[in-house]
Design a protein around this motif. Structure first.
Motif, PDB file in Angstrom:
ATOM      1  N   ASP A 217       0.829  -1.213   0.000  1.00 19.64           N
ATOM      2  CA  ASP A 217       0.000   0.000   0.000  1.00 19.64           C
ATOM      3  C   ASP A 217       0.860   1.258   0.000  1.00 19.64           C
ATOM      4  O   ASP A 217       0.623   2.188  -0.769  1.00 19.64           O
ATOM      5  N   VAL A 218       1.865   1.303   0.856  1.00 21.79           N
ATOM      6  CA  VAL A 218       2.713   2.494   0.941  1.00 21.79           C
ATOM      7  C   VAL A 218       3.614   2.603  -0.283  1.00 21.79           C
ATOM      8  O   VAL A 218       3.838   3.693  -0.805  1.00 21.79           O
TER       9      VAL A 218
ATOM     10  N   THR B  44      -5.422   4.635  10.755  1.00 20.98           N
ATOM     11  CA  THR B  44      -4.958   5.935  10.281  1.00 20.98           C
ATOM     12  C   THR B  44      -3.731   6.362  11.095  1.00 20.98           C
ATOM     13  O   THR B  44      -3.524   5.897  12.214  1.00 20.98           O
ATOM     14  N   MET B  45      -2.952   7.259  10.517  1.00 24.14           N
ATOM     15  CA  MET B  45      -1.759   7.741  11.187  1.00 24.14           C
ATOM     16  C   MET B  45      -2.144   8.767  12.252  1.00 24.14           C
ATOM     17  O   MET B  45      -3.020   9.602  12.025  1.00 24.14           O
ATOM     18  N   LYS B  46      -1.490   8.698  13.409  1.00 24.36           N
ATOM     19  CA  LYS B  46      -1.724   9.692  14.457  1.00 24.36           C
ATOM     20  C   LYS B  46      -1.215  11.045  13.980  1.00 24.36           C
ATOM     21  O   LYS B  46      -0.117  11.149  13.432  1.00 24.36           O
ATOM     22  N   ASP B  47      -2.011  12.069  14.186  1.00 23.92           N
ATOM     23  CA  ASP B  47      -1.641  13.429  13.789  1.00 23.92           C
ATOM     24  C   ASP B  47      -0.316  13.824  14.432  1.00 23.92           C
ATOM     25  O   ASP B  47      -0.065  13.542  15.600  1.00 23.92           O
TER      26      ASP B  47
ATOM     27  N   ARG C 131       7.206  11.160   3.697  1.00 26.25           N
ATOM     28  CA  ARG C 131       6.073  11.712   4.442  1.00 26.25           C
ATOM     29  C   ARG C 131       4.838  11.796   3.554  1.00 26.25           C
ATOM     30  O   ARG C 131       3.738  11.401   3.940  1.00 26.25           O
ATOM     31  N   ARG C 132       5.039  12.290   2.348  1.00 28.74           N
ATOM     32  CA  ARG C 132       3.941  12.419   1.397  1.00 28.74           C
ATOM     33  C   ARG C 132       3.337  11.054   1.064  1.00 28.74           C
ATOM     34  O   ARG C 132       2.116  10.896   0.992  1.00 28.74           O
ATOM     35  N   ALA C 133       4.176  10.033   0.887  1.00 29.04           N
ATOM     36  CA  ALA C 133       3.691   8.688   0.577  1.00 29.04           C
ATOM     37  C   ALA C 133       2.824   8.148   1.711  1.00 29.04           C
ATOM     38  O   ALA C 133       1.742   7.598   1.480  1.00 29.04           O
TER      39      ALA C 133
ATOM     40  N   ARG D 135      -4.868   8.161   4.148  1.00 28.50           N
ATOM     41  CA  ARG D 135      -6.086   8.980   4.257  1.00 28.50           C
ATOM     42  C   ARG D 135      -7.301   8.187   4.726  1.00 28.50           C
ATOM     43  O   ARG D 135      -8.044   8.618   5.585  1.00 28.50           O
ATOM     44  N   MET D 136      -7.514   7.021   4.132  1.00 29.96           N
ATOM     45  CA  MET D 136      -8.673   6.190   4.468  1.00 29.96           C
ATOM     46  C   MET D 136      -8.337   5.150   5.531  1.00 29.96           C
ATOM     47  O   MET D 136      -9.195   4.393   5.952  1.00 29.96           O
ATOM     48  N   GLY D 137      -7.099   5.089   5.940  1.00 31.38           N
ATOM     49  CA  GLY D 137      -6.671   4.098   6.926  1.00 31.38           C
ATOM     50  C   GLY D 137      -6.179   2.837   6.234  1.00 31.38           C
ATOM     51  O   GLY D 137      -6.653   2.489   5.156  1.00 31.38           O
ATOM     52  N   PHE D 138      -5.227   2.191   6.859  1.00 29.22           N
ATOM     53  CA  PHE D 138      -4.695   0.936   6.342  1.00 29.22           C
ATOM     54  C   PHE D 138      -5.519  -0.219   6.904  1.00 29.22           C
ATOM     55  O   PHE D 138      -6.058  -0.142   8.008  1.00 29.22           O
TER      56      PHE D 138
END
Length: 120
Positions: free
Chosen positions: A36-37, A61-64, A84-86, A92-95
């Motif tokens: 995915d990444v 999802t990633m922690k802010d 970071r961008r990847a 966005r939708m969670g893994f």
């Protein structure tokens, strides 16, 4: 052929629980997470290997504000920005990660590398 390469994503040693304790289905979600990444990884020209760490919420999802480079004194800012961008783009939708193994993936380290010539 030139293709983006993601090295050791995620780094298994970075998982907080020993991989052997997670069971046989572990490699399936690790491979899926890596894939995915990797789809979102677009290394900059002349990029360097970069390792990033981040926390994950239970919903995948990633922690802010948890994303950081390892070590913190990142020399190649372009590579860090691309990594970071990847992660942000793909999360966005969670893994799709196994809820029952949250302790294993709540803290992630990923190592990204430049595109490798000749890889297919």
């Amino acid at each position: 052929m030139r293709r983006p390469a993601v090295l050791s994503v995620p780094v298994l040693a970075a998982l907080m629980v020993p991989v052997a304790a997670l069971g046989t289905e572990t490699s399936d979600w690790i491979d899926g997470f890596r894939t995915d990444v990797e789809r979102c990884w677009n290394p900059p020209e002349g990029s360097a290997v970069v390792t990033v760490a981040f926390g994950m919420n239970r919903d995948g999802t990633m922690k802010d504000d948890s994303l950081r480079s390892i070590p913190r004194e990142m020399a190649d800012m372009d590579s860090f920005t691309a990594a970071r961008r990847a992660i942000l783009r793909c999360s966005r939708m969670g893994f799709d990660l196994p809820a029952d193994q949250y302790d294993a993936w709540r803290n992630i380290e990923m190592t990204f590398g430049p595109a490798v010539e000749g890889e297919q």
